[in-house]
Enzyme design. Sequence first.
Site, mmCIF file in Angstrom:
data_model
loop_
_atom_site.group_PDB
_atom_site.id
_atom_site.type_symbol
_atom_site.label_atom_id
_atom_site.label_comp_id
_atom_site.label_asym_id
_atom_site.label_seq_id
_atom_site.Cartn_x
_atom_site.Cartn_y
_atom_site.Cartn_z
ATOM 1 N N ALA A 1 -38.512 -32.691 4.300
ATOM 2 C CA ALA A 1 -39.971 -32.318 4.823
ATOM 3 C C ALA A 1 -40.110 -30.736 4.512
ATOM 4 O O ALA A 1 -39.573 -29.906 3.807
ATOM 5 C CB ALA A 1 -39.783 -32.401 6.316
ATOM 6 N N LYS A 2 -41.507 -30.476 4.873
ATOM 7 C CA LYS A 2 -42.245 -29.259 4.390
ATOM 8 C C LYS A 2 -41.424 -28.206 4.707
ATOM 9 O O LYS A 2 -41.142 -27.034 4.022
ATOM 10 C CB LYS A 2 -43.681 -29.186 5.054
ATOM 11 C CG LYS A 2 -44.702 -29.748 4.438
ATOM 12 C CD LYS A 2 -45.613 -29.063 3.488
ATOM 13 C CE LYS A 2 -46.464 -30.068 2.770
ATOM 14 N NZ LYS A 2 -47.234 -30.873 3.400
#
Length: 481
Positions: free
Chosen positions: A252-253
């Site tokens: 994820a980011k």
Amino acid sequence: MSNVRTRFAPSPTGFMHVGNLRTGLYAYLTAKSQGGQFVLRIEDTDQERLVEGAVDVIYRTLGRVGLEHDEGPDTGGPYGPYVQSQRLETYRPYAEQLVKEGKAYYCFCTKERLEQLHEQGFGGYDRHCRDLSQEEVGRLLDAGTPYVIRQKVPLTGSTTFQDAVFGEITIENKEIEDQVLIKADDYPTYNFANVIDDHLMNITHVVRGCEYLTSTPKYQMLYEALGWEQPTYIHLPLIMGRNEDGSTSKLAKRHGSTSFEGLVEDGYLPEVITNYIALLGWAPKDNQEVFSLQELVENFSVDRISKSPAVFDYDKLNWFNGEYIKAMSDEEFRAKAMPYYKEVFGDVEKPWEVLDTILRARLTKFKEIPGLLGFFKELPDYPTDFFVNKKSKTNLENSPKMLEAAIETLEQLPVWELEVIHEAMINLAQKLEVKNGTLLWPVRIAAAGTLVTPGGAMEILTLLGREEALDRLRAGLSELA
Ligand code: GLU
């Protein structure tokens, strides 16, 4: 040419996530390693998720990575169109055929009714319209009642399929709801269009992320209902990111950039990204890690894809980038470095080869260049105790002497070139009867104003140019006086 045909079927929803790109890459490699064909298909039936410009992102990314498709929206081919929204009339006849054969049915349930079901805690659809009488269906159709077409999923038994990576998977049919094939707006559902297209486009191997593993029995049921042969399924393992506490969770980011474009912007070379993601779930036979796309084609095999989650390791990606930079041809290195050299030096010509040499061995990313060379642009303010260095045996007494001698020697040089400066400094150290380091440490500090520099004193002097170099040495000397 073999009959292996794979497809990459991205939905144009924005960025190219590394997981998507890996799917595309593995589909490409599955085809090309067996002399087959690679097809690009745009899956844009979910109009709500469409993002403008997203199709361009797909073309651009595939182009930069070098995944050339044999057939696709832009290249054409015998099974086009290759954009689902341009082949909408393809799907309904197959759904109608299933209705005729009693394998699918019209469902007139309203959105409100379905919402109510949901609110009552009913997971899925209660098959309310599954057994409507012919007359009732006819009456509702005549009245123009909106409807969807649903598949009649068998109520008993189980569905089994083989996945080339995950092995045999069985699911109880009662777990599967009567899936919608054609929506009320006449659009096919993603699941339905996908199966029809894979069949019509003669796709032999379906490569996709393992998030589709649970939908595969539904696809399998459709193939069975339609009497079609199934493709080979190749589901790819999850891609994880490492959390601060060492545990892993879905990439994820917060782990770092997760799209191809984000990574390019971060300074990773497209071929490095490709090389690295090729290893996220596939293990080569030996310990080789650096692969060009062509080498991947030559080495790839489906049976070496692992089902265990792969961890996206940014440190490893940095390492790869550095390795690629070291191995680059001189011309390529210069071409990639030059925009950053210009950022530092403007239009002034410099002996670039001196810079190339000192940077190549230590760069992880080209975009680090301006930061590493910042002191060339402007001499930083630095404290005089930078001149004190035990290893070089320098201190505040001998440093000014060294600088004075260096200035005197350098002022007399006929040309300002690395070799000439080098020889003059080595000779000077000998003459002064000091270690080279004792002379060069204060010279480098005065020239750069910083403790850690790429390259040594002589390279820095060379790149500064005579006037600026001497000015800085004199400034250093006056600070010490
Ligand atoms: N359109 C789907 C996606 O972008 C592709 C799934 C598949 O490969 O079947 O995730």
